[in-house]
Design an enzyme around this catalytic site. Structure first.
Site, PDB file in Angstrom:
ATOM      1  N   ASP A 267       0.832  -1.180   0.000  1.00 24.26           N
ATOM      2  CA  ASP A 267       0.000   0.000   0.000  1.00 24.26           C
ATOM      3  C   ASP A 267       0.878   1.245   0.000  1.00 24.26           C
ATOM      4  O   ASP A 267       1.389   1.630   1.037  1.00 24.26           O
ATOM      5  CB  ASP A 267      -0.783  -0.117   1.324  1.00 24.26           C
ATOM      6  N   GLY A 321      -8.682  10.241  -5.519  1.00 26.25           N
ATOM      7  CA  GLY A 321      -9.622   9.978  -4.431  1.00 26.25           C
ATOM      8  C   GLY A 321     -10.281  11.258  -3.933  1.00 26.25           C
ATOM      9  O   GLY A 321      -9.734  12.357  -4.075  1.00 26.25           O
ATOM     10  N   CYS A 324      -8.165  13.220  -1.616  1.00 28.39           N
ATOM     11  CA  CYS A 324      -6.756  13.360  -2.015  1.00 28.39           C
ATOM     12  C   CYS A 324      -6.424  14.789  -2.413  1.00 28.39           C
ATOM     13  O   CYS A 324      -7.213  15.440  -3.105  1.00 28.39           O
ATOM     14  CB  CYS A 324      -6.452  12.488  -3.230  1.00 28.39           C
ATOM     15  N   ARG A 425       3.165   5.899   4.169  1.00 29.19           N
ATOM     16  CA  ARG A 425       2.551   5.886   2.833  1.00 29.19           C
ATOM     17  C   ARG A 425       2.634   7.249   2.154  1.00 29.19           C
ATOM     18  O   ARG A 425       2.927   7.346   0.976  1.00 29.19           O
ATOM     19  CB  ARG A 425       1.082   5.445   2.958  1.00 29.19           C
TER      20      ARG A 425
HETATM   21  P1  XMP Z   1     -12.331   7.650  -2.752  1.00 37.19           P
HETATM   22  O1  XMP Z   1     -12.528   8.586  -3.899  1.00 37.19           O
HETATM   23  O2  XMP Z   1     -13.094   6.396  -2.901  1.00 37.19           O
HETATM   24  O3  XMP Z   1     -10.774   7.286  -2.771  1.00 37.19           O
HETATM   25  O4  XMP Z   1     -12.628   8.345  -1.461  1.00 37.19           O
HETATM   26  C1  XMP Z   1     -10.204   6.360  -1.873  1.00 37.19           C
HETATM   27  C2  XMP Z   1      -8.744   6.167  -2.210  1.00 37.19           C
HETATM   28  O5  XMP Z   1      -8.005   7.389  -2.045  1.00 37.19           O
HETATM   29  C3  XMP Z   1      -6.636   7.077  -1.752  1.00 37.19           C
HETATM   30  N1  XMP Z   1      -6.259   7.882  -0.597  1.00 37.19           N
HETATM   31  C4  XMP Z   1      -5.515   9.001  -0.671  1.00 37.19           C
HETATM   32  N2  XMP Z   1      -4.886   9.594  -1.727  1.00 37.19           N
HETATM   33  N3  XMP Z   1      -4.146  11.317  -0.295  1.00 37.19           N
HETATM   34  C5  XMP Z   1      -4.199  10.746  -1.526  1.00 37.19           C
HETATM   35  O6  XMP Z   1      -3.610  11.290  -2.456  1.00 37.19           O
HETATM   36  C6  XMP Z   1      -4.745  10.776   0.810  1.00 37.19           C
HETATM   37  O7  XMP Z   1      -4.706  11.326   1.897  1.00 37.19           O
HETATM   38  C7  XMP Z   1      -5.455   9.554   0.605  1.00 37.19           C
HETATM   39  N4  XMP Z   1      -6.119   8.734   1.451  1.00 37.19           N
HETATM   40  C8  XMP Z   1      -6.601   7.721   0.674  1.00 37.19           C
HETATM   41  C9  XMP Z   1      -6.562   5.595  -1.476  1.00 37.19           C
HETATM   42  O8  XMP Z   1      -5.980   4.976  -2.606  1.00 37.19           O
HETATM   43  C10 XMP Z   1      -8.024   5.206  -1.288  1.00 37.19           C
HETATM   44  O9  XMP Z   1      -8.285   3.866  -1.599  1.00 37.19           O
END
Ligand code: XMP
Length: 507
Positions: A267, A321, A324, A425
Site C-alpha cells: 500500500d 480519491g 486526495c 505511505r
Molecule cells: P475515494 O474517492 O473512494 O478514494 O474516497 C479512496 C482512495 O483514495 C486514496 N487515498 C488518498 N490519496 N491522499 C491521496 O492522495 C490521501 O490522503 C489519501 N487517502 C486515501 C486511497 O488509494 C483510497 O483507496
C-alpha cells in the site's frame, strides 16, 4: 493480444496528451438481449482472489476494519483491513473475518474448574474476546463442562469469586469424536436443539479437547443467504490486508499469513519505486501461496516492473480519491479512467493474467461501471463506504439533526499524526516529506453497507444491460467510449428541477 474497442480511443487521447476521468466520458449503448437481473458480476481482485461483486473497501482507518470487511465479503466483495494499527491488532481483525463463518474452532479457549469467574472475566477483557462461552477442563486437562454467558451473568452481579467448577453447566454435555465433519456436526446438533447443544466439543478417547463446533456458526453457514458471500475454499469469508515496506512490512505479512489472510496489499502512494518493486519481490518469495496486490500506479510502463516482480494484482489510481490532494500538492497523476484503460492495456500486452483494481474517485454507480468497462476487474472505494454503519468511528450529529461520519485521507495531517503507517505511505517513506496530501472530511451516514452496495450492483447491472453484456469481460469487450462536453455533463445530471433530498442520487 486481442484488441478492445476502447484501446484506440484511450491511446489516441494519450497521444494527444489528454487524460480523461469519470465526468469526461460515457459508454455507448449497444443492441442488447441481456436483462440487468441476468448479468453476472463475478470478477477477481487478484489472480486467485475471487469476487462475486466487483467492489472493494479501501484500506483506510475511517473505512475498513473487521466489521466493514465482514460486511463487504457478505455482500460478495472484499474489504482490505487498513494498517494504521499495530500488526498484531491488524492480524486480529483478519482473524475475526476468517472466523466469522467458520463453525469449527480447532483450538477453543479453555479454562480450568479451579479458575475463578473473576479471573476468566479479566482474561476475556485483556484478550478482547468477543465471546462468552468457554470449555472447562478438570485438573487432568480433560473436558468437564462448559461455562456460558448465563453463568457469567449470574456471577457478574455478586459471585465472581466462585470457581468455574461450581457455576459451569456439566449435565447435558454432548461431545463427538475428533473426526466429526461439518455435516455430521450439523446433524448431531440439529437433533438436540436447546442451550446444551449450542456447542459441540470434539473430544478424543482420553477426554482431551480436539476442537469445537458452535451451533450459531453452523446455522449461519447453512443459511441460503450465504450463497452471495465471497468465501474461500473452506467456506470462510475472504479478506485482504494492507502491509508496509521493509523488514517491518515482511514481519507484518507473516502475522497476517498465519491468520490465513487471502491477499496482501502493498500500500503506497507511489507504487512505481525501487522500494515497492523490491518489496513485491521479497513478499512473493516468502509467501508464494498468497496473492500480492501492489500499487498505486497510474502510468502504463509501471505495470511491467510490478509484473516482473511477481504481483498478482495491480491497483491503479494516484490522486483521484475524494479526500486526495496529491495532484494539487505535487502536480502529478493521471485522470482515473485513462489511467485504468492504459494500465489494463499494458498488462494485456505482457500476456499476463493480472487484474486491475481501479482505486479512487468513484462517487456514483455509473463511475464504477465506467471503471469496469475501461478495464478494471474491481473498484476500490473509500468515500462511498465511509458513511456506512460498518465503517469505524462515531456518528457526528449536527445541530440540524444531520448525521455524518468522519472520513480522513490517509495522507491528511490528522491521519499522519495518528499513524506511522500513514506517514510511511504519504510521508515519502521516511524521507522527511511532511506536506499533507489529503484532507480531513465528513460524509453523510448511509446505513448498512449492504444497502450501499446494492445501489452499486443495480447501477452496474443496468450499465451492462445497456451494452448487452452478460459478464464483466463481455462488458469490457463491448465497451465503446464517447467524450462528453461541459453541456453534455450538465445534461447527464438532474437539471432544471429541485431534487427531493435523500434520494440516492442526492447523496
Ligand atoms: P475515494 O474517492 O473512494 O478514494 O474516497 C479512496 C482512495 O483514495 C486514496 N487515498 C488518498 N490519496 N491522499 C491521496 O492522495 C490521501 O490522503 C489519501 N487517502 C486515501 C486511497 O488509494 C483510497 O483507496
Amino acid at each position: 493480444m486481442k484488441n478492445r474497442p476502447k484501446d484506440d480511443f484511450f491511446a489516441h487521447l494519450e497521444d494527444e496528451g489528454i487524460g480523461v476521468t469519470f465526468g469526461d466520458v460515457q459508454l455507448k449503448t449497444k443492441y442488447s438481449t441481456v436483462r440487468p437481473p441476468d448479468v453476472s458480476l463475478v470478477s477477481r481482485f487478484s489472480r486467485r482472489v475471487p469476487l462475486k461483486v466487483p467492489f472493494v473497501s479501501a484500506a483506510m482507518d475511517t473505512v475498513t476494519e473487521y466489521p466493514m470487511a465482514i460486511a463487504m465479503a457478505k455482500a460478495g466483495g472484499i474489504g482490505i483491513i487498513h494498517r494504521a494499527m499495530s500488526p498484531k491488532e491488524q492480524a486480529r481483525h483478519v482473524t475475526r473475518v476468517k472466523r466469522y463463518m467458520n463453525p469449527f474452532i480447532p483450538d477453543p479457549i479453555c479454562v480450568f474448574e479451579t479458575d475463578t469467574v473473576e479471573s476468566v472475566l479479566r482474561m476475556k477483557e485483556e484478550k478482547e474476546y468477543d465471546f462468552d462461552t468457554f470449555l472447562v477442563l478438570n485438573a487432568h486437562g480433560k473436558l468437564s463442562g462448559v461455562l456460558t454467558s448465563r453463568n457469567f451473568k449470574h456471577c457478574l452481579e455478586n459471585e465472581v469469586y466462585l470457581t468455574v467448577g461450581t457455576v459451569m453447566a456439566r449435565d447435558d454435555l454432548v461431545t463427538a469424536h475428533p473426526d466429526t465433519s461439518f455435516e455430521e456436526a450439523f446433524q448431531l446438533m440439529r437433533k438436540c436443539p436447546g442451550d446444551g447443544i449450542g456447542l459441540l466439543p470434539l473430544v478424543d478417547e482420553s477426554g482431551m479437547v480436539a476442537g469445537l463446533y458452535t451451533w450459531k456458526d453452523i446455522k449461519r453457514r447453512k443459511s441460503s443467504e450465504t450463497e452471495a458471500y465471497n468465501t474461500d475454499t473452506d467456506g470462510r469469508l475472504i479478506v485482504g490486508a494492507a502491509i508496509g515496506i521493509g523488514d517491518a512490512g515482511l514481519a507484518q505479512a507473516e502475522l497476517l499469513v498465519l491468520e490465513d489472510v487471502d491477499v496482501l496489499v502493498i500500500d503506497a502512494a507511489h507504487g512505481d519505486t525501487e522500494t515497492i518493486v523490491d518489496m513485491v519481490r521479497v513478499v512473493k518469495k516468502e509467501f508464494p501461496d498468497v496473492d500480492v496486490v501492489a500499487g498505486n500506479i497510474s502510468e502504463a510502463d509501471a505495470v511491467i516492473r510490478l509484473i516482473q516482480a511477481g504481483v498478482d494484482g495491480i491497483k491503479v489510481g494516484q490522486g483521484g480519491g475524494s479526500i486526495c490532494t496529491t495532484r494539487t500538492v505535487a502536480g502529478i497523476g493521471c485522470p482515473q479512467v485513462s489511467a485504468v484503460a492504459l494500465c489494463e492495456r499494458a498488462i494485456r500486452y505482457t500476456h499476463k493474467d493480472i487484474p486491475v483494481c481501479s482505486d479512487g474517485g468513484v462517487t456514483e454507480s455509473g463511475h464504477a461501471a465506467i471503471a469496469l468497462a475501461a478495464g478494471a476487474s474491481s473498484v476500490m472505494m473509500g468515500r462511498i463506504f465511509a458513511g456506512a454503519n460498518e465503517a469505524p468511528g462515531d456518528i457526528i450529529i449536527y445541530p440540524d439533526g444531520q448525521r455524518f461520519k468522519r472520513y480522513d485521507g490517509m495522507g491528511s495531517q490528522s491521519a499522519m499524526e495518528r499513524s506511522s503507517a500513514a506517514r510511511e505511505r504519504y510521508g515519502g517513506n521516511g524521507s522527511g516529506k511532511t506536506v499533507p496530501e489529503g484532507v480531513e472530511a465528513i460524509v453523510p451516514c448511509q446505513g448498512p453497507v449492504a444497502n450501499v452496495i446494492s445501489r452499486f450492483i443495480g447501477g452496474v447491472r443496468s450499465s451492462m444491460g445497456y451494452l448487452g453484456a452478460e459478464t464483466i469481460s463481455a462488458f469490457q469487450m463491448r465497451a465503446e467510449f464517447r467524450r462528453v462536453t461541459e453541456a453534455g455533463r450538465r445534461e447527464a445530471s438532474p437539471h432544471d428541477v429541485t431534487v427531493i433530498p435523500f434520494s440516492p442520487i442526492s447523496k
